[in-house]
Design a protein around this motif. Structure first.
Motif, PDB file in Angstrom:
ATOM      1  N   GLN A 267     -22.685  -5.511   6.984  1.00 49.67           N
ATOM      2  CA  GLN A 267     -22.468  -5.353   8.425  1.00 49.67           C
ATOM      3  C   GLN A 267     -20.974  -5.211   8.690  1.00 49.67           C
ATOM      4  O   GLN A 267     -20.173  -5.988   8.177  1.00 49.67           O
ATOM      5  N   PHE A 268     -20.618  -4.215   9.495  1.00 47.58           N
ATOM      6  CA  PHE A 268     -19.219  -3.954   9.806  1.00 47.58           C
ATOM      7  C   PHE A 268     -19.047  -3.824  11.307  1.00 47.58           C
ATOM      8  O   PHE A 268     -19.948  -3.383  12.009  1.00 47.58           O
ATOM      9  N   VAL A 269     -17.867  -4.190  11.775  1.00 55.19           N
ATOM     10  CA  VAL A 269     -17.526  -4.056  13.187  1.00 55.19           C
ATOM     11  C   VAL A 269     -16.481  -2.945  13.298  1.00 55.19           C
ATOM     12  O   VAL A 269     -15.448  -2.994  12.638  1.00 55.19           O
ATOM     13  N   VAL A 270     -16.775  -1.939  14.133  1.00 57.09           N
ATOM     14  CA  VAL A 270     -15.886  -0.797  14.315  1.00 57.09           C
ATOM     15  C   VAL A 270     -15.394  -0.799  15.751  1.00 57.09           C
ATOM     16  O   VAL A 270     -16.192  -0.861  16.688  1.00 57.09           O
ATOM     17  N   ASN A 271     -14.069  -0.755  15.925  1.00 56.01           N
ATOM     18  CA  ASN A 271     -13.459  -0.669  17.240  1.00 56.01           C
ATOM     19  C   ASN A 271     -12.772   0.692  17.325  1.00 56.01           C
ATOM     20  O   ASN A 271     -11.767   0.936  16.671  1.00 56.01           O
ATOM     21  N   LEU A 272     -13.357   1.590  18.115  1.00 54.36           N
ATOM     22  CA  LEU A 272     -12.823   2.948  18.195  1.00 54.36           C
ATOM     23  C   LEU A 272     -11.531   3.025  18.995  1.00 54.36           C
ATOM     24  O   LEU A 272     -10.692   3.878  18.738  1.00 54.36           O
ATOM     25  N   ARG A 273     -11.352   2.143  19.955  1.00 58.92           N
ATOM     26  CA  ARG A 273     -10.119   2.165  20.752  1.00 58.92           C
ATOM     27  C   ARG A 273      -8.920   1.791  19.889  1.00 58.92           C
ATOM     28  O   ARG A 273      -7.875   2.429  19.939  1.00 58.92           O
ATOM     29  N   GLU A 274      -9.066   0.741  19.073  1.00 60.00           N
ATOM     30  CA  GLU A 274      -7.967   0.301  18.204  1.00 60.00           C
ATOM     31  C   GLU A 274      -7.968   1.008  16.855  1.00 60.00           C
ATOM     32  O   GLU A 274      -7.075   0.794  16.042  1.00 60.00           O
ATOM     33  N   ARG A 275      -9.004   1.809  16.606  1.00 58.65           N
ATOM     34  CA  ARG A 275      -9.167   2.538  15.348  1.00 58.65           C
ATOM     35  C   ARG A 275      -9.148   1.596  14.157  1.00 58.65           C
ATOM     36  O   ARG A 275      -8.363   1.742  13.215  1.00 58.65           O
ATOM     37  N   THR A 276     -10.057   0.615  14.205  1.00 59.86           N
ATOM     38  CA  THR A 276     -10.161  -0.362  13.136  1.00 59.86           C
ATOM     39  C   THR A 276     -11.622  -0.510  12.717  1.00 59.86           C
ATOM     40  O   THR A 276     -12.534  -0.241  13.491  1.00 59.86           O
ATOM     41  N   CYS A 277     -11.811  -0.923  11.474  1.00 54.10           N
ATOM     42  CA  CYS A 277     -13.131  -1.258  10.938  1.00 54.10           C
ATOM     43  C   CYS A 277     -12.955  -2.515  10.094  1.00 54.10           C
ATOM     44  O   CYS A 277     -11.901  -2.714   9.483  1.00 54.10           O
ATOM     45  N   SER A 278     -13.975  -3.344  10.032  1.00 52.35           N
ATOM     46  CA  SER A 278     -13.835  -4.591   9.284  1.00 52.35           C
ATOM     47  C   SER A 278     -13.807  -4.361   7.775  1.00 52.35           C
ATOM     48  O   SER A 278     -13.463  -5.269   7.025  1.00 52.35           O
ATOM     49  N   CYS A 279     -14.141  -3.166   7.305  1.00 48.81           N
ATOM     50  CA  CYS A 279     -13.983  -2.876   5.870  1.00 48.81           C
ATOM     51  C   CYS A 279     -12.520  -2.568   5.530  1.00 48.81           C
ATOM     52  O   CYS A 279     -12.161  -2.533   4.354  1.00 48.81           O
ATOM     53  N   ARG A 280     -11.687  -2.315   6.537  1.00 46.79           N
ATOM     54  CA  ARG A 280     -10.246  -2.098   6.454  1.00 46.79           C
ATOM     55  C   ARG A 280      -9.834  -0.775   5.834  1.00 46.79           C
ATOM     56  O   ARG A 280      -8.659  -0.500   5.684  1.00 46.79           O
ATOM     57  N   ARG A 281     -10.764   0.069   5.450  1.00 43.31           N
ATOM     58  CA  ARG A 281     -10.406   1.358   4.852  1.00 43.31           C
ATOM     59  C   ARG A 281      -9.715   2.259   5.870  1.00 43.31           C
ATOM     60  O   ARG A 281      -8.779   2.972   5.547  1.00 43.31           O
ATOM     61  N   TRP A 282     -10.189   2.213   7.120  1.00 40.58           N
ATOM     62  CA  TRP A 282      -9.614   3.060   8.160  1.00 40.58           C
ATOM     63  C   TRP A 282      -8.147   2.709   8.386  1.00 40.58           C
ATOM     64  O   TRP A 282      -7.296   3.570   8.563  1.00 40.58           O
ATOM     65  N   MET A 283      -7.831   1.407   8.381  1.00 43.36           N
ATOM     66  CA  MET A 283      -6.459   0.987   8.606  1.00 43.36           C
ATOM     67  C   MET A 283      -5.559   1.351   7.415  1.00 43.36           C
ATOM     68  O   MET A 283      -4.384   1.643   7.584  1.00 43.36           O
TER      69      MET A 283
END
Length: 138
Positions: free
Chosen positions: A46-62
């Motif tokens: 399960q992951f949490v994605v915040n499109l406004r801050e452009r973050t995902c809890s898997c941290r790959r996006w950051m």
């Protein structure tokens, strides 16, 4: 070559995006709020994605700047395009600016100007502690 490309992102970035989009089918997306999504995968992650801050809890996006498969699934469920969430450093305009000028060759080290400073040399090798390896008797 860059003038013939009509995509909004570079060729290698396009290939990475298409690979990420192919993994979207493994994700189940639920909206948890405005710009906030919960993404479950087939392997019960399960992951949490915040499109406004452009973050995902898997941290790959950051880490990479490119949306992860979970973020791609959330972006597609929000009826946005994945390309709108890609940073400008991956854009085709930046690609053209980087390769617009020429890369000029340099002279070899024999033609470099001599300086009054001593040449830089690697440090001396020292014998490491422990018993040295001997040759095996066959």
């Amino acid at each position: 070559m860059a003038q013939t490309l009509e995509d909004c992102v570079g060729p290698k970035t396009r290939k990475k995006i298409e690979k990420l989009k192919s993994k979207v089918g493994d994700c189940l997306v639920r909206e948890a709020g405005e710009w906030l999504y919960q993404v479950n995968t087939k392997v019960n992650e399960q992951f949490v994605v915040n499109l406004r801050e452009r973050t995902c809890s898997c941290r790959r996006w950051m880490l990479t700047g490119l949306p992860c498969p979970h973020a791609c699934a959330a972006i597609q469920s929000s009826s946005e395009t994945v390309e709108s969430f890609i940073p400008t450093c991956y854009s085709m305009e930046t690609f053209r600016q980087v390769y617009a000028g020429g890369i000029y060759p340099l002279h070899g080290p024999d033609m470099w100007p001599k300086t009054p400073h001593p040449d830089i040399v690697p440090p001396d090798l020292r014998r490491l502690p422990g018993r040295p390896k001997g040759s095996r008797m066959k």
